[in-house]
Design a protein around this motif. Structure first.
Motif, PDB file in Angstrom:
ATOM      1  N   GLU A  19       0.834  -1.210   0.000  1.00 21.75           N
ATOM      2  CA  GLU A  19       0.000   0.000   0.000  1.00 21.75           C
ATOM      3  C   GLU A  19       0.867   1.257   0.000  1.00 21.75           C
ATOM      4  O   GLU A  19       0.566   2.229  -0.705  1.00 21.75           O
ATOM      5  N   GLN A  22       2.384   1.682  -3.483  1.00 24.77           N
ATOM      6  CA  GLN A  22       1.330   2.118  -4.390  1.00 24.77           C
ATOM      7  C   GLN A  22       1.004   3.596  -4.168  1.00 24.77           C
ATOM      8  O   GLN A  22       0.863   4.359  -5.116  1.00 24.77           O
ATOM      9  N   GLN A  31      -5.028   3.949  -7.333  1.00 25.55           N
ATOM     10  CA  GLN A  31      -4.572   2.941  -6.384  1.00 25.55           C
ATOM     11  C   GLN A  31      -5.646   1.883  -6.164  1.00 25.55           C
ATOM     12  O   GLN A  31      -6.832   2.186  -6.164  1.00 25.55           O
TER      13      GLN A  31
END
Length: 149
Positions: A19, A22, A31
């Motif tokens: 995460e 990203q 995303q």
């Protein structure tokens, strides 16, 4: 001395780092939400590969069975940390995914490529699926064939 790059299959404990990578690579609207990433980890762990050094995640490639042809993988994401791009990490991840595709008896790997990345994917053994290069709104359809299939 260079730090060696390791390529490993994803695990659920990698979600936070994925995460963060990203978030640093894409605007919020591009995303993938956490629940989608979690589902990808659960369903596609053998074709969700991470590249990193001993300290951090540097990139990943996410492949999953193609929805219309389960004998093919589809690359859903290829992400490399901005300050590590153009150093061969994407090529390493693509090569590792090809190895996995061969091991798992997939006959091909497909992806959608924007025009500016066509030469990069061609350099990595992908060819245009169409006989002519007509761009669609999602980019060019590229394929790599498993020669051992």
């Amino acid at each position: 001395m260079e730090i060696p790059i390791k390529i490993v299959q994803v695990s659920k404990s990698d979600l936070t780092e994925i995460e963060a990578l990203q978030a640093s690579s894409f605007p919020a609207e591009k995303q993938q939400p956490s629940h989608i990433l979690e589902e990808s980890i659960r369903k596609s762990a053998d074709t969700f590969l991470l590249a990193g050094d001993e300290n951090q995640l540097l990139g990943y490639v996410l492949g999953s069975p193609h929805p219309h042809n389960p004998q093919c993988l589809e690359i859903r994401s290829l992400v490399i940390k901005a300050d590590h791009q153009r150093q061969g990490l994407g090529t390493l991840l693509l090569a590792a995914l090809k190895d996995v595709a061969v091991e798992l008896d997939y006959k091909a790997i497909r992806l959608k490529s924007p025009e500016e990345l066509l030469s990069y994917f061609e350099m990595n053994g992908f060819i245009d699926e169409e006989t002519s290069l007509y761009a669609t709104n999602q980019g060019f359809s590229m394929i790599w064939f498993n020669l051992f299939f």
